[in-house]
Scaffold this motif. Structure first.
Motif, short mmCIF file in Angstrom:
data_model
loop_
_atom_site.label_atom_id
_atom_site.label_comp_id
_atom_site.label_asym_id
_atom_site.label_seq_id
_atom_site.Cartn_x
_atom_site.Cartn_y
_atom_site.Cartn_z
N ARG A 224 0.81 -1.23 0.00
CA ARG A 224 0.00 0.00 0.00
C ARG A 224 0.84 1.27 0.00
NH1 ARG A 224 -5.58 -0.62 3.10
NH2 ARG A 224 -5.89 -2.85 2.86
N THR A 225 2.10 1.17 0.36
CA THR A 225 2.95 2.36 0.41
C THR A 225 3.89 2.46 -0.78
OG1 THR A 225 4.57 1.17 1.77
CG2 THR A 225 2.90 2.49 2.94
N ALA A 226 3.68 1.62 -1.79
CA ALA A 226 4.53 1.70 -2.97
C ALA A 226 4.35 3.06 -3.65
CB ALA A 226 4.17 0.58 -3.94
N PRO A 227 5.46 3.78 -3.88
CA PRO A 227 5.32 5.07 -4.57
C PRO A 227 5.00 4.84 -6.04
CG PRO A 227 7.64 4.58 -4.15
CD PRO A 227 6.84 3.48 -3.52
N PRO A 228 4.32 5.80 -6.67
CA PRO A 228 4.06 5.65 -8.11
C PRO A 228 5.37 5.63 -8.89
CG PRO A 228 3.40 7.83 -7.33
CD PRO A 228 3.79 7.05 -6.12
N ALA A 229 5.35 5.01 -10.05
CA ALA A 229 6.58 4.86 -10.84
C ALA A 229 7.02 6.18 -11.47
CB ALA A 229 6.36 3.81 -11.93
N ARG B 180 6.09 11.64 -5.36
CA ARG B 180 6.09 10.20 -5.17
C ARG B 180 6.25 9.86 -3.69
NH1 ARG B 180 10.72 8.81 -8.40
NH2 ARG B 180 10.19 6.61 -8.23
N LEU B 181 7.09 10.64 -2.99
CA LEU B 181 7.24 10.44 -1.54
C LEU B 181 5.91 10.72 -0.84
CD1 LEU B 181 8.97 9.95 1.00
CD2 LEU B 181 9.60 12.37 0.93
N LEU B 182 5.25 11.80 -1.23
CA LEU B 182 3.94 12.14 -0.64
C LEU B 182 2.93 11.02 -0.88
CD1 LEU B 182 1.94 14.06 0.73
CD2 LEU B 182 1.59 15.15 -1.49
N ALA B 183 2.91 10.45 -2.08
CA ALA B 183 1.97 9.37 -2.37
C ALA B 183 2.26 8.16 -1.48
CB ALA B 183 2.06 8.98 -3.85
N SER B 184 3.53 7.83 -1.30
CA SER B 184 3.92 6.70 -0.45
C SER B 184 3.53 6.96 1.00
CB SER B 184 5.43 6.47 -0.57
OG SER B 184 5.83 5.38 0.22
N LEU B 185 3.81 8.16 1.48
CA LEU B 185 3.48 8.50 2.87
C LEU B 185 1.97 8.60 3.09
CD1 LEU B 185 6.33 11.03 3.65
CD2 LEU B 185 6.03 8.73 4.60
N THR B 186 1.23 9.01 2.08
CA THR B 186 -0.22 9.03 2.18
C THR B 186 -0.74 7.60 2.38
OG1 THR B 186 -0.39 11.01 0.82
CG2 THR B 186 -2.37 9.64 1.00
N GLY B 187 -0.17 6.66 1.64
CA GLY B 187 -0.54 5.26 1.83
C GLY B 187 -0.24 4.79 3.24
N TYR B 188 0.92 5.21 3.77
CA TYR B 188 1.30 4.82 5.13
C TYR B 188 0.35 5.42 6.17
CZ TYR B 188 3.88 4.53 9.49
OH TYR B 188 4.22 4.31 10.80
N VAL B 189 0.12 6.73 6.09
CA VAL B 189 -0.74 7.40 7.06
C VAL B 189 -2.15 6.80 7.01
CG1 VAL B 189 -1.88 9.60 7.60
CG2 VAL B 189 0.58 9.55 7.17
N ASP B 190 -2.68 6.60 5.83
CA ASP B 190 -4.03 6.04 5.71
C ASP B 190 -4.08 4.62 6.27
OD1 ASP B 190 -4.90 8.43 4.66
OD2 ASP B 190 -4.93 7.72 2.58
N TYR B 191 -3.02 3.85 6.07
CA TYR B 191 -2.97 2.49 6.61
C TYR B 191 -2.98 2.53 8.14
CZ TYR B 191 -1.55 -2.29 7.50
OH TYR B 191 -1.52 -3.59 7.96
N LEU C 62 11.20 -0.73 3.44
CA LEU C 62 10.61 0.59 3.17
C LEU C 62 11.72 1.62 2.96
CD1 LEU C 62 7.69 0.53 5.77
CD2 LEU C 62 7.47 0.43 3.28
N ALA C 63 12.78 1.56 3.75
CA ALA C 63 13.90 2.49 3.60
C ALA C 63 14.62 2.26 2.28
CB ALA C 63 14.87 2.34 4.77
N ASP C 64 14.76 1.02 1.87
CA ASP C 64 15.48 0.72 0.63
C ASP C 64 14.83 1.37 -0.59
OD1 ASP C 64 17.51 -0.68 1.83
OD2 ASP C 64 16.63 -2.66 1.45
N ARG C 65 13.55 1.64 -0.50
CA ARG C 65 12.88 2.30 -1.62
C ARG C 65 13.49 3.67 -1.94
NH1 ARG C 65 6.64 0.99 -0.12
NH2 ARG C 65 6.42 -0.81 -1.48
N PHE C 66 14.07 4.30 -0.94
CA PHE C 66 14.64 5.62 -1.17
C PHE C 66 15.89 5.55 -2.03
CE2 PHE C 66 12.45 6.06 2.96
CZ PHE C 66 11.52 7.01 2.58
N PHE C 67 16.54 4.39 -2.06
CA PHE C 67 17.84 4.28 -2.72
C PHE C 67 17.80 3.51 -4.02
CE2 PHE C 67 18.51 4.38 1.89
CZ PHE C 67 19.15 5.61 1.97
N THR C 68 16.74 2.78 -4.26
CA THR C 68 16.71 1.92 -5.44
C THR C 68 16.66 2.74 -6.72
OG1 THR C 68 15.56 0.13 -6.52
CG2 THR C 68 14.19 1.69 -5.35
#
Length: 197
Positions: free
Chosen positions: A75-80, A87-98, A131-137
């Protein structure tokens, strides 16, 4: 009068159904309140079948926590595509809503991960790291930031802050709207990284 036909589920489908139910129940109760008896009753199956699928209470807890962690990650996957902050906002929105939707259970999972059980802690830490690794991939779904030990240290601390802030906000928003909260946690990451030498 015809009787309704029942669909027989495969063992994997039944196990997934039980895990989905466990995660749904966890949204409104703590991990300690989630028992095999409760799940068996809600699912309309015997305790023996629950033990068949999970081997016992601890196996059930670990399977439900892993299923919840996988769900959170998905649910926290950022858009491509898009700007990194969008994209960070979209991922964090998924986290907060979860967390909002599963507040009681999520708080219980965090407590359970820090309280002692090695397997629960490992699930939590593996998910936290993923989740952290997403920032570096450099994959299309990643939010590329320079991968250095200092940046990883800052991101690790930022994740802990975000988790605590969102959980605390759920109990007492302190005058912040959901959008305010999202702005604070989204803007704080680049601000912290920018302070590094």
């Amino acid at each position: 009068m015809t009787t309704p036909t029942r669909t027989r589920l495969s063992p994997d489908e039944r196990r997934t159904q039980l895990l989905d139910l466990g995660v749904r129940l966890l949204a409104t109760r703590s991990l300690d309140e989630l028992s095999i008896d409760v799940l068996a009753e809600e699912a309309g199956i015997s305790r023996g079948l629950m033990y068949h699928y999970f081997g016992g209470k601890q196996g059930f807890y670990e399977a439900v926590v892993q299923h919840a962690a996988d769900d959170l990650y998905a649910r926290t996957a950022p858009p491509a595509e898009g700007e990194p902050l969008e994209r960070l906002l979209a991922s964090l929105t998924g986290y907060v809503d979860y967390v909002i939707a599963n507040h009681t259970g999520y708080r219980s999972l965090v407590k359970g991960a820090t309280a002692g059980n090695d397997n629960l802690r490992a699930i939590y830490e593996t998910t936290f790291a993923a989740l952290a690794d997403r920032f570096f991939t450099s994959d299309p779904g990643g939010l590329v930031i320079p991968d250095t030990p200092a940046v990883r240290l800052v991101i690790h601390a930022w994740q802990a802050m975000v988790e605590d802030l969102v959980l605390t906000w759920c109990e007492d928003p302190a005058g912040l709207s959901r959008d305010d909260l999202l702005h604070v946690i989204t803007a704080s990451l680049p601000a912290l990284v920018d302070t590094l030498p």
